[in-house]
Design a protein around this motif. Sequence first.
Motif, PDB file in Angstrom:
ATOM      1  N   LYS A  30       0.831  -1.209   0.000  1.00 49.71           N
ATOM      2  CA  LYS A  30       0.000   0.000   0.000  1.00 49.71           C
ATOM      3  C   LYS A  30       0.863   1.256   0.000  1.00 49.71           C
ATOM      4  O   LYS A  30       0.537   2.243  -0.669  1.00 49.71           O
ATOM      5  N   LYS A  32       3.847   1.530  -1.292  1.00 43.97           N
ATOM      6  CA  LYS A  32       4.422   1.634  -2.641  1.00 43.97           C
ATOM      7  C   LYS A  32       3.384   2.175  -3.619  1.00 43.97           C
ATOM      8  O   LYS A  32       3.692   3.026  -4.458  1.00 43.97           O
ATOM      9  N   GLN A  33       2.151   1.697  -3.523  1.00 42.23           N
ATOM     10  CA  GLN A  33       1.075   2.179  -4.395  1.00 42.23           C
ATOM     11  C   GLN A  33       0.848   3.673  -4.183  1.00 42.23           C
ATOM     12  O   GLN A  33       0.660   4.420  -5.143  1.00 42.23           O
ATOM     13  N   LYS A  34       0.854   4.111  -2.930  1.00 43.72           N
ATOM     14  CA  LYS A  34       0.632   5.519  -2.614  1.00 43.72           C
ATOM     15  C   LYS A  34       1.774   6.374  -3.168  1.00 43.72           C
ATOM     16  O   LYS A  34       1.546   7.447  -3.729  1.00 43.72           O
ATOM     17  N   ALA A  35       3.009   5.900  -3.038  1.00 46.89           N
ATOM     18  CA  ALA A  35       4.165   6.632  -3.550  1.00 46.89           C
ATOM     19  C   ALA A  35       4.119   6.710  -5.076  1.00 46.89           C
ATOM     20  O   ALA A  35       4.422   7.754  -5.667  1.00 46.89           O
ATOM     21  N   ASP A  36       3.733   5.612  -5.731  1.00 40.80           N
ATOM     22  CA  ASP A  36       3.626   5.602  -7.192  1.00 40.80           C
ATOM     23  C   ASP A  36       2.554   6.571  -7.667  1.00 40.80           C
ATOM     24  O   ASP A  36       2.739   7.284  -8.652  1.00 40.80           O
ATOM     25  N   ALA A  37       1.425   6.615  -6.962  1.00 41.05           N
ATOM     26  CA  ALA A  37       0.342   7.523  -7.340  1.00 41.05           C
ATOM     27  C   ALA A  37       0.784   8.974  -7.170  1.00 41.05           C
ATOM     28  O   ALA A  37       0.484   9.822  -8.016  1.00 41.05           O
ATOM     29  N   ALA A  39       3.889  10.116  -7.338  1.00 38.72           N
ATOM     30  CA  ALA A  39       4.874  10.406  -8.384  1.00 38.72           C
ATOM     31  C   ALA A  39       4.182  10.628  -9.725  1.00 38.72           C
ATOM     32  O   ALA A  39       4.554  11.524 -10.495  1.00 38.72           O
ATOM     33  N   LEU A  40       3.170   9.839 -10.009  1.00 37.09           N
ATOM     34  CA  LEU A  40       2.430   9.981 -11.262  1.00 37.09           C
ATOM     35  C   LEU A  40       1.691  11.316 -11.301  1.00 37.09           C
ATOM     36  O   LEU A  40       1.683  11.997 -12.336  1.00 37.09           O
ATOM     37  N   LYS A  41       1.109  11.703 -10.176  1.00 35.14           N
ATOM     38  CA  LYS A  41       0.393  12.982 -10.110  1.00 35.14           C
ATOM     39  C   LYS A  41       1.365  14.143 -10.307  1.00 35.14           C
ATOM     40  O   LYS A  41       1.067  15.102 -11.021  1.00 35.14           O
ATOM     41  N   LYS A  42       2.535  14.050  -9.699  1.00 33.19           N
ATOM     42  CA  LYS A  42       3.544  15.101  -9.836  1.00 33.19           C
ATOM     43  C   LYS A  42       4.018  15.204 -11.278  1.00 33.19           C
ATOM     44  O   LYS A  42       4.158  16.306 -11.821  1.00 33.19           O
TER      45      LYS A  42
END
Length: 64
Positions: A30, A32-37, A39-42
């Motif tokens: 979870k 990792k998923q939050k960090a990926d989201a 980074a994608l938003k940024k």
Amino acid sequence: MSGRQGGKLKPLKAPKKDKAEDDEEDKAFKAKQKADAAALKKAAEQAKQKGPLVGGGIKKSGKK
């Protein structure tokens, strides 16, 4: 037959599920998923600031 018999029947309520405790693997996933989201938003915000990549309009192939 009574007057309330017609129409759709309401579904029966399902019993509430107990909250399962997350193990370390789930917590890591979870996070990792939050960090990926994030980074994608940024990255999406940075791409939005720069504008479109090409502004050439309709691309023509040159074939006749």
